[in-house]
Motif scaffolding. Sequence first.
Motif, PDB file in Angstrom:
ATOM      1  N   THR A  47       0.832  -1.207   0.000  1.00  0.00           N
ATOM      2  CA  THR A  47       0.000   0.000   0.000  1.00  0.00           C
ATOM      3  C   THR A  47       0.864   1.253   0.000  1.00  0.00           C
ATOM      4  O   THR A  47       0.584   2.217  -0.716  1.00  0.00           O
ATOM      5  CB  THR A  47      -0.947  -0.006   1.218  1.00  0.00           C
ATOM      6  OG1 THR A  47      -1.793  -1.154   1.112  1.00  0.00           O
ATOM      7  CG2 THR A  47      -1.802   1.247   1.267  1.00  0.00           C
ATOM      8  N   GLN A  87      -7.484   0.039  -0.931  1.00  0.00           N
ATOM      9  CA  GLN A  87      -7.608  -1.137  -0.071  1.00  0.00           C
ATOM     10  C   GLN A  87      -8.848  -1.034   0.822  1.00  0.00           C
ATOM     11  O   GLN A  87      -9.542  -2.016   1.047  1.00  0.00           O
ATOM     12  CB  GLN A  87      -6.343  -1.255   0.788  1.00  0.00           C
ATOM     13  CG  GLN A  87      -6.327  -2.475   1.660  1.00  0.00           C
ATOM     14  CD  GLN A  87      -4.988  -2.648   2.369  1.00  0.00           C
ATOM     15  OE1 GLN A  87      -4.062  -1.854   2.213  1.00  0.00           O
ATOM     16  NE2 GLN A  87      -4.882  -3.689   3.140  1.00  0.00           N
ATOM     17  N   ASP A 163      -5.605  -2.120  -5.093  1.00  0.00           N
ATOM     18  CA  ASP A 163      -4.929  -2.518  -3.852  1.00  0.00           C
ATOM     19  C   ASP A 163      -5.742  -3.599  -3.136  1.00  0.00           C
ATOM     20  O   ASP A 163      -6.792  -3.314  -2.566  1.00  0.00           O
ATOM     21  CB  ASP A 163      -4.733  -1.289  -2.945  1.00  0.00           C
ATOM     22  CG  ASP A 163      -3.714  -1.552  -1.839  1.00  0.00           C
ATOM     23  OD1 ASP A 163      -3.171  -2.676  -1.787  1.00  0.00           O
ATOM     24  OD2 ASP A 163      -3.461  -0.638  -1.037  1.00  0.00           O
ATOM     25  N   GLU A 164      -5.240  -4.817  -3.183  1.00  0.00           N
ATOM     26  CA  GLU A 164      -5.924  -5.973  -2.584  1.00  0.00           C
ATOM     27  C   GLU A 164      -7.405  -5.968  -2.947  1.00  0.00           C
ATOM     28  O   GLU A 164      -8.265  -5.957  -2.061  1.00  0.00           O
ATOM     29  CB  GLU A 164      -5.754  -5.982  -1.056  1.00  0.00           C
ATOM     30  CG  GLU A 164      -4.285  -6.024  -0.672  1.00  0.00           C
ATOM     31  CD  GLU A 164      -4.051  -6.665   0.676  1.00  0.00           C
ATOM     32  OE1 GLU A 164      -4.997  -7.228   1.258  1.00  0.00           O
ATOM     33  OE2 GLU A 164      -2.904  -6.626   1.134  1.00  0.00           O
TER      34      GLU A 164
HETATM   35 MG   LIG Z   1      -1.960  -2.873   2.094  1.00  0.00          MG
END
Ligand SMILES: [Mg+2]
Lengths: 306, 264
Positions: A47, A87, A163-164
Motif C-alpha cells: 500500500t 484497499q 490494492d488488494e
Molecule cells: Mg496494504
Amino acid sequence: MDDNAAALLVTDLRKTYGGRTVVDGLSLRVARGTCVGLLGPNGAGKTTTLRLLLGHTRPDAGRIEVLGFSVPEAASQARARLGVVGQSDNLDPDFNVEENLYHYARYYGLDPRALRERFTDLLTFAGLEDRRDAPLRELSGGMRRRLALIRALVHDPVMLFLDEPTTGLDPQARFHLWQRFRQLRREGRTLLLTTHYMEEAERLCDRLVVLDHGRVVAEGSPQELVRRHVEPFVLELPAEAGRDLGLGEERHELRTLHLEETVFVYARARENLESLLSRCPETPARLRPSNLEDVFFALTGHALRD
Amino acid sequence: MTEPRPPFRAHLPHLRRAFAVWRRNTAVWHKLLVPSLLANFGEPLLYLLAFGYGFGALVHRVGGLPYITFLATGIACSSAMNAASFEALYSTYTRMEPQKTWEGIHATPLGIPDIVLGELLWAGTKGLINALAILLVALALGLVAPAGALWALPVLFLSGLCFAALALVATAFARGYDFFTYYFTLVLTPLLLVSGVFFPLASLPQPVRLGARLLPLTHVVSLVRPLLIGQSPPHPLTDLAVLTVYTLLAGAGALVLFVRRFER
Ligand SMILES: [Mg+2]
Ligand SMILES: Nc1ncnc2c1ncn2[C@@H]1O[C@H](COP(=O)(O)OP(=O)(O)O)[C@@H](O)[C@H]1O
C-alpha cells in the motif's frame, strides 16, 4: 531514460516511517497493456508503494514516472489518467450507486450529465444495472467492490491501481471480479494490483514482483518464478509423519523445509516423492505441483499468509 | 542515516477543482433539504420569538433598537458563525476520517489543497444559508430592511468563510469528535458573548471591549447590524480588512496543516 513502452518506471524507491524502512530500494517497470502484481504478506509495503506512486506521500529517495509523468511533481496529471481502487472502502455513503459515479466524474473535470450512457455501460459491466438507485448500505461486499471498480473507470483510464481488490470477499465474488479484471486487461489497459493471494497472482498477472519487508525478493512471470526458485513437486505432510519417514537422513534428490507443524519435501521428479510416500502409505500427506506459495517460502523462510 | 526528506509542498488550490467538492457537498445537502431547512428555520425562529418577545418585554430598546431587532440582527451573524463552524468541524471531519470521502477524492486529480478549499467554500456557504434563514424570518416579521438584507449577504458569506477557515485549522489537528466540544465551549461561546450579539459592547468593561475589537465576530456584527436596519456601518473598511486577514491566514494555515496530515 525515455521508455515509451513503460506505463510505470520506478527506480530505487525508498520510504521510511520514523526510522523504519518500509519501502527499501524498490525498482519496478510495468509495460503498457500488461497486468503486474505486487505479491507480499501484510506489512510488506504494498500500500505504501501505491501511495508513493499516486503522489500521496513523498519518497525519501528514488524516481517515479507514471504514464510519463514525474511523481510527485506531476502526480495530479498522472492521477487524471489512472483509475484507483483502494484497499479500504471509500465509496461515498451519502450517495446511491449511480450518484457515486455521477459525482466522481466531476472530480475528473467531466460533465456527468453527458455520461449517462457510459454509466449504464459501466453498471452493466459490474452487474449492477438493477441497483442504480440503491443506497450503498443495501449492497453486498462484492457489489461494493465492483462499484468501486467502475467508479475508477468513469474517466476511461489507461491504467488501474488495485490494492488488494478481492481481500475479504467470498470465492464467488472474487471470481466475478477476476473476470472483470481480465476483460479490462483485454481492452488494453495496464493493471497494477497488490495481493497476498497467490492464486490471484497466478491467475491474473503476466508478471509478479514478490515483496518482503519493502524489498523485491523475486520477479518474473508466475511460471518463471516457480521454475527458477523451487523444484516442480512438493509433498506436504505433518512434522511427526516426516520423522517416521526418516526425512532427517541425507537425501540428495530431496529438499525439505519446516514451517511450524508442517514439512515440505521438494523434488525434481514426482517419482521420488511417490516412492517416499509408498514406504508409509497411511501418512496423511499431499503431493502437488509447487506454486508461488512455495517460491515465497523458499525465498523468505516464512509463509505468504499469516 | 538517510538524507533529509525533501520538504513537502502545499500547492495552491485550483478553484475549478475545489468547486467539484463544493458541488458534492451541496448535492448531499440538497438530498436532505427538508429536514435541514426545518432545523435552519425552526431553531432561530424559536429563539427570536422567545427571547425577542419574552425578554424584549422587559428591556424594550437596546442600542437604540427594539430588542427583538437588535437580537435578530445579532443572531443573523452568530448563526453564520455557528453553521460554518459546525460544518467545518463535525461534517468535514466525518468526510475526512470515518467516511474516507477525502481518500476517494484524492485518488482523482484533486489534491488536498483543492479538497480543503472546496470544504472551506461549502462551509462558508452553509453559514450564509443559515444566516439567510434568519433574515427571511426577520423580514417576515418586519424587523429588517429588505435592501439592507441584500447588502448583508456578501458580508455574511465572508463571515462564514472566516469562521470556516478558523474551524478547519482545528479540524486539521483533530483525532476525534471530542476535540470539537472544546472548540465550541472555549472558542465560539466566549466569542458569542463578547461580540455584541445579545447585548451591546458598550455594556462590557473597557479591557474586554478593547479585546473584543480583535475578534472576528465583533466586526461581523459591526457590519451587518447597521446594514440590516438600513444604515451604513461605522467603519466598514476596517471590519472587512480584519475579516479578510483572518480568513486568509486561517485558510492558508489550514491548507498547510491538512497537507502535512495527509502526506505522512
Ligand atoms: Mg496494504
Ligand atoms: N503512515 C504510516 N506511518 C507509520 N507507519 C506506516 C504508515 N503507513 C504504513 N506504515 C507501516 O509500513 C509498513 C508497510 O505497510 P503497508 O504498505 O500498508 O503494507 P501492505 O500494504 O503490504 O500490507 C507496515 O508495517 C505499516 O505499519
